[in-house]
Write a protein that holds these residues in place. Structure first.
Motif, mmCIF file in Angstrom:
data_model
loop_
_atom_site.group_PDB
_atom_site.id
_atom_site.type_symbol
_atom_site.label_atom_id
_atom_site.label_comp_id
_atom_site.label_asym_id
_atom_site.label_seq_id
_atom_site.Cartn_x
_atom_site.Cartn_y
_atom_site.Cartn_z
ATOM 1 N N LEU A 78 1.002 -0.904 0.087
ATOM 2 C CA LEU A 78 0.100 -0.086 -0.137
ATOM 3 C C LEU A 78 0.984 1.509 0.374
ATOM 4 O O LEU A 78 0.302 2.295 -0.806
ATOM 5 C CB LEU A 78 -0.824 -0.574 1.259
ATOM 6 N N LEU A 79 2.198 1.011 0.751
ATOM 7 C CA LEU A 79 2.791 2.520 0.892
ATOM 8 C C LEU A 79 3.811 2.341 -0.158
ATOM 9 O O LEU A 79 4.589 3.229 -0.397
ATOM 10 C CB LEU A 79 3.758 2.109 2.273
ATOM 11 N N GLY A 80 4.180 1.391 -0.653
ATOM 12 C CA GLY A 80 5.043 1.369 -1.580
ATOM 13 C C GLY A 80 6.349 1.132 -1.324
ATOM 14 O O GLY A 80 6.936 1.616 0.013
ATOM 15 N N GLU A 81 7.085 1.008 -1.585
ATOM 16 C CA GLU A 81 8.667 0.539 -1.238
ATOM 17 C C GLU A 81 9.223 1.458 -0.515
ATOM 18 O O GLU A 81 9.881 1.532 0.518
ATOM 19 C CB GLU A 81 9.727 -0.785 -2.145
ATOM 20 N N GLU A 82 9.433 2.936 -0.988
ATOM 21 C CA GLU A 82 10.164 3.498 -0.885
ATOM 22 C C GLU A 82 9.395 4.003 -0.015
ATOM 23 O O GLU A 82 10.152 4.849 1.250
ATOM 24 C CB GLU A 82 10.493 4.505 -1.823
ATOM 25 N N GLN A 83 8.324 4.423 0.675
ATOM 26 C CA GLN A 83 7.473 5.713 1.415
ATOM 27 C C GLN A 83 7.606 4.444 2.749
ATOM 28 O O GLN A 83 7.814 4.877 3.515
ATOM 29 C CB GLN A 83 6.305 5.380 0.956
ATOM 30 N N GLY A 106 12.981 -9.376 8.601
ATOM 31 C CA GLY A 106 12.421 -9.504 7.012
ATOM 32 C C GLY A 106 12.832 -7.789 6.089
ATOM 33 O O GLY A 106 13.361 -7.941 5.145
ATOM 34 N N ASN A 107 12.758 -7.506 7.444
ATOM 35 C CA ASN A 107 12.817 -5.768 7.521
ATOM 36 C C ASN A 107 13.677 -5.145 7.808
ATOM 37 O O ASN A 107 13.603 -3.706 7.115
ATOM 38 C CB ASN A 107 11.600 -5.010 7.581
ATOM 39 N N MET A 229 -1.179 6.965 -1.358
ATOM 40 C CA MET A 229 -0.908 5.063 -1.320
ATOM 41 C C MET A 229 -2.108 4.089 -2.174
ATOM 42 O O MET A 229 -2.689 4.975 -3.044
ATOM 43 C CB MET A 229 -2.163 4.800 -0.194
ATOM 44 N N ASN A 230 -1.266 3.316 -2.752
ATOM 45 C CA ASN A 230 -1.920 2.071 -3.330
ATOM 46 C C ASN A 230 -3.520 1.696 -3.194
ATOM 47 O O ASN A 230 -3.836 0.331 -2.386
ATOM 48 C CB ASN A 230 -1.235 1.307 -4.416
ATOM 49 N N GLN A 231 -4.131 2.118 -3.272
ATOM 50 C CA GLN A 231 -5.814 2.385 -2.336
ATOM 51 C C GLN A 231 -6.546 1.051 -2.991
ATOM 52 O O GLN A 231 -6.925 0.080 -2.666
ATOM 53 C CB GLN A 231 -6.901 2.874 -2.706
ATOM 54 N N GLN A 232 -5.929 0.119 -3.892
ATOM 55 C CA GLN A 232 -6.887 -1.176 -4.762
ATOM 56 C C GLN A 232 -5.263 -1.911 -4.536
ATOM 57 O O GLN A 232 -5.756 -3.225 -4.925
ATOM 58 C CB GLN A 232 -5.759 -0.831 -6.545
#
Length: 242
Positions: A78-83, A106-107, A229-232
């Protein structure tokens, strides 16, 4: 899993739950040499802090490995890698540190800020820190502090947060935390969301609501103050596959 709990779980939920618990909790400890899986009822905790915290706190139960991984992965999509890299992970009521460890393994190497666990029971916090030491994680990137979740602002270094909450506390403690979180851009993973109606009162956007077979695999992902955010990336409600 202690013997008495295993017998009670078997009688109530059957062999399928025992198998799921072994896969989702015991396997993690066997792999990493940690001690996260055994439950700690409230009456066995060393309660510190305010009377309110003591009243509203609940038992410690280890997060299912897949729930932590799936919920955090969804937040990342939803946030994207960079955010996502700028969002600081904060496990409120981290107990023995299971979710904190799963996330960090993992992160942590890709995060700008250290991952923080907050635990008001000093004995559980001690176990959590010992568990961190059992892994290859950098102690500067993964930390557990002893305090009330209400005091989280003393430990964060970002105004963007990824909150993980496994029904660690309810009532006024939960409301006090949510009132402070209104000042942050944040995503909230709420596992076993016993008081999810409170989120609507505070104006959260619910992105996914997963109805699991058990309390431990029932969770939701919500956000506040985040527009880009990517709402989809996620349906609003799904049923977990047991």
């Amino acid at each position: 899993m202690n013997l008495s709990y295993a017998i009670a779980a078997l009688r109530k939920r059957g062999f399928r739950f025992i198998y799921t618990y072994a896969k989702e909790s015991l396997a993690f400890d066997l792999r990493h040499g940690t001690r996260t899986s055994a439950r700690v009822p409230k009456e066995s905790q060393s309660l510190t802090g305010s009377t309110q915290d003591a009243e509203n706190g609940l038992l410690y139960v280890a997060s299912f490995t897949s729930v932590t991984r799936n919920s955090v992965a969804l937040a990342k999509r939803l946030l994207g890698e960079e955010q996502f890299r700028s969002f600081q992970f904060l496990d409120m009521g981290c107990g023995k540190g299971k979710a904190l460890l799963v996330h960090a393994l993992g992160n942590a190497d890709h995060s700008i800020h250290p991952s923080i666990g907050i635990e008001y029971d000093p004995d559980l916090a001690k176990i959590a820190n010992a568990n961190i030491a059992k892994t290859s994680l950098d102690p500067e990137k993964v930390k557990v502090v002893v305090d009330s979740a209400v005091e989280f602002e003393n430990f964060v270094s970002s105004d963007k947060l990824l909150i993980y909450l496994y029904n660690s506390f309810q009532g006024e403690t939960l409301r006090a935390v949510l009132r402070k979180l209104k000042n942050y851009q944040h995503m909230l993973v709420y596992v076993d969301p016993a008081e999810k109606e409170v989120l609507h009162e505070f104006g959260y956007v619910i992105h996914q609501n997963v109805q699991g077979k058990y309390n431990a695999d029932t969770w939701l992902l919500a956000s506040m103050n985040i527009d880009n955010m990517n709402q989809q990336a996620a349906p609003t409600e799904v049923r977990a596959v047991a």
